[in-house]
Design an enzyme around this catalytic site. Structure first.
Site, PDB file in Angstrom:
ATOM      1  N   ARG A   1      46.676   1.032  13.582  1.00 48.65           N
ATOM      2  CA  ARG A   1      47.433  -0.071  12.987  1.00 48.65           C
ATOM      3  C   ARG A   1      48.774  -0.331  13.676  1.00 48.65           C
ATOM      4  O   ARG A   1      49.098  -1.471  14.030  1.00 48.65           O
ATOM      5  CB  ARG A   1      47.703   0.217  11.493  1.00 48.65           C
ATOM      6  CG  ARG A   1      46.535  -0.005  10.595  1.00 48.65           C
ATOM      7  CD  ARG A   1      46.549   1.013   9.465  1.00 48.65           C
ATOM      8  NE  ARG A   1      46.132   2.293  10.010  1.00 48.65           N
ATOM      9  CZ  ARG A   1      44.860   2.690  10.029  1.00 48.65           C
ATOM     10  NH1 ARG A   1      43.946   1.980   9.423  1.00 48.65           N
ATOM     11  NH2 ARG A   1      44.509   3.813  10.613  1.00 48.65           N
ATOM     12  N   THR A   2      49.567   0.721  13.845  1.00 44.74           N
ATOM     13  CA  THR A   2      50.934   0.522  14.338  1.00 44.74           C
ATOM     14  C   THR A   2      50.910   0.011  15.779  1.00 44.74           C
ATOM     15  O   THR A   2      51.630  -0.937  16.119  1.00 44.74           O
ATOM     16  CB  THR A   2      51.727   1.844  14.239  1.00 44.74           C
ATOM     17  OG1 THR A   2      51.520   2.397  12.942  1.00 44.74           O
ATOM     18  CG2 THR A   2      53.207   1.627  14.461  1.00 44.74           C
TER      19      THR A   2
ATOM     20  N   LYS B   1      50.308  15.732  33.836  1.00 42.67           N
ATOM     21  CA  LYS B   1      50.656  16.581  34.998  1.00 42.67           C
ATOM     22  C   LYS B   1      51.961  17.318  34.756  1.00 42.67           C
ATOM     23  O   LYS B   1      52.476  17.986  35.641  1.00 42.67           O
ATOM     24  CB  LYS B   1      50.808  15.710  36.251  1.00 42.67           C
ATOM     25  CG  LYS B   1      49.563  14.942  36.646  1.00 42.67           C
ATOM     26  CD  LYS B   1      49.888  14.115  37.889  1.00 42.67           C
ATOM     27  CE  LYS B   1      48.852  13.047  38.133  1.00 42.67           C
ATOM     28  NZ  LYS B   1      49.283  12.087  39.159  1.00 42.67           N
TER      29      LYS B   1
ATOM     30  N   HIS C   1      58.976   6.764   9.653  1.00 40.44           N
ATOM     31  CA  HIS C   1      58.075   5.706  10.155  1.00 40.44           C
ATOM     32  C   HIS C   1      58.648   4.404   9.578  1.00 40.44           C
ATOM     33  O   HIS C   1      58.103   3.826   8.627  1.00 40.44           O
ATOM     34  CB  HIS C   1      56.660   5.985   9.664  1.00 40.44           C
ATOM     35  CG  HIS C   1      55.594   5.137  10.299  1.00 40.44           C
ATOM     36  ND1 HIS C   1      55.858   4.049  11.120  1.00 40.44           N
ATOM     37  CD2 HIS C   1      54.230   5.218  10.219  1.00 40.44           C
ATOM     38  CE1 HIS C   1      54.714   3.510  11.499  1.00 40.44           C
ATOM     39  NE2 HIS C   1      53.707   4.198  10.975  1.00 40.44           N
TER      40      HIS C   1
ATOM     41  N   ARG D   1      56.003   6.362  19.579  1.00 40.17           N
ATOM     42  CA  ARG D   1      55.465   7.291  18.566  1.00 40.17           C
ATOM     43  C   ARG D   1      55.322   8.641  19.249  1.00 40.17           C
ATOM     44  O   ARG D   1      54.799   8.736  20.364  1.00 40.17           O
ATOM     45  CB  ARG D   1      54.107   6.825  18.041  1.00 40.17           C
ATOM     46  CG  ARG D   1      53.442   7.895  17.189  1.00 40.17           C
ATOM     47  CD  ARG D   1      52.216   7.403  16.487  1.00 40.17           C
ATOM     48  NE  ARG D   1      52.562   6.541  15.365  1.00 40.17           N
ATOM     49  CZ  ARG D   1      51.683   6.154  14.442  1.00 40.17           C
ATOM     50  NH1 ARG D   1      50.421   6.551  14.510  1.00 40.17           N
ATOM     51  NH2 ARG D   1      52.054   5.366  13.455  1.00 40.17           N
TER      52      ARG D   1
HETATM   53  N1   CP Z   1      49.951   3.630   9.094  1.00 39.99           N
HETATM   54  C1   CP Z   1      49.868   4.034  10.360  1.00 39.99           C
HETATM   55  O1   CP Z   1      50.855   4.481  10.972  1.00 39.99           O
HETATM   56  O2   CP Z   1      48.603   3.951  10.908  1.00 39.99           O
HETATM   57  P1   CP Z   1      48.241   4.277  12.407  1.00 39.99           P
HETATM   58  O3   CP Z   1      48.364   5.763  12.593  1.00 39.99           O
HETATM   59  O4   CP Z   1      46.831   3.791  12.603  1.00 39.99           O
HETATM   60  O5   CP Z   1      49.216   3.560  13.293  1.00 39.99           O
END
Ligand code: CP
Length: 300
Positions: free
Chosen positions: A54-55, A82, A132, A104
């Site tokens: 999603r993100t 590497k 998040h 992320r």
């Molecule tokens: N909600 C969320 O962060 O989903 P993803 O891990 O799919 O990005």
């Protein structure tokens, strides 16, 4: 603000500005031509050191809708395997003169580290168990869209709160509004010293009763050693939201989940299909909310 690292640092006014801007972008996304030329000539790179559906996809769509040039960095096929460090990866990317870095990473603090070492605007797409922020913003946008307000709501966050960066960002955001925040789950999944403004419930039905919003969380197995719960089957029995629990949910409540869901662990298929569930609306709202964040960082 150059960066969005966490909700903790934002004021209520800044959150409201993001939510209002997201509302305007949602209207743009409902037009035939969903793209605006706002950031033409600017470049964004999406650096995902952890899996995401999603993100990552909604950031990419948000960037493309704003006319950014977009690079997606694939860790498994990069020089990270590497042994290249995070710092050297950043310096390599910086050499392309990028304007936005979306990151992320499994380490709490990775987004801040990147932000401290680059002139580009950095957006935290999830760092370890820390925050998040864009998930909390899209959750708030979704609540506001359906309930018309955030103030005055009773909001139950259910499940593995201890290991969840989504729960942490949601807690910071909801604390800036006049809400009743409930943490609901087994004691091993709740903080040993919950914040004073939180009501704690160890029984699912007590925690969800009368709630306006119920946010269910995935068990973050990747962030914990074993021993927090006896088994997933037992967790589902006591803590999973199931068909038989739905009579304890208000008729006008909304059921949320940040995804990915584990059906048969924290939630049943009947709950996912219940008319009160807005899980895919949350996904849709991720695009407008992330467009708003990117747009506002550029302007400030
Ligand atoms: N909600 C969320 O962060 O989903 P993803 O891990 O799919 O990005």
């Amino acid at each position: 603000m150059k960066d969005l690292i966490g909700i903790k640092e934002l004021s209520r006014a800044q959150i409201e500005e993001i939510l209002n801007t997201a509302k305007a972008f949602k209207e743009v996304l409902q037009r035939d031509i969903k793209k605006v030329p706002t950031l033409r000539g600017k470049t964004a790179i999406n650096l995902f050191f952890e899996p995401s559906t999603r993100t990552r996809t909604s950031f990419e769509l948000a960037e493309k809708r704003l006319s950014l040039d977009v690079l997606n960095f694939s860790v498994p096929t990069s020089a990270v395997v590497k042994g290249e460090t995070l710092y050297d990866t950043l310096k390599t990317i910086e050499a392309y003169n990028v304007d936005y870095i979306v990151i992320r990473h499994s380490s709490s603090g990775a987004a801040k580290f990147i932000a401290d070492h680059t002139e580009a605007s950095v957006i935290n797409a999830g760092d370890g168990i820390n925050e998040h922020p864009t998930q909390a913003l899209l959750d708030a946008f979704s609540i506001l869209e359906i309930k018309g307000r955030i103030d005055g709501l009773k909001i139950a966050i259910v499940g593995d709160i201890l290991h969840s960066r989504v729960a942490r960002s949601n807690y910071y955001l909801l604390s800036k509004f006049d809400t009743e925040i409930r943490f609901v789950g087994p004691p091993t999944f709740l903080p040993s010293h919950p914040p004073e403004n939180v009501k704690v419930y160890y029984r699912l039905r007590d925690g969800i009763k009368d709630a306006d919003v119920i946010i269910m969380l995935r068990i973050q197995l990747e962030r914990q050693k074993s021993g927090f719960i006896p088994s997933l089957k037992e967790y589902y029995h006591f803590w999973g939201l199931k068909k038989e629990d739905l009579s304890f949910v208000r008729d006008d409540a909304i059921l949320m989940h940040p995804g990915p869901m584990n059906r048969g662990v924290e939630v049943s298929t009947e709950v996912v299909n219940d008319p009160r569930a807005i899980i895919l609306k949350q996904v849709t709202n991720g695009i407008a909310t992330r467009m708003a964040v990117i747009y506002l960082l550029r302007r400030s």
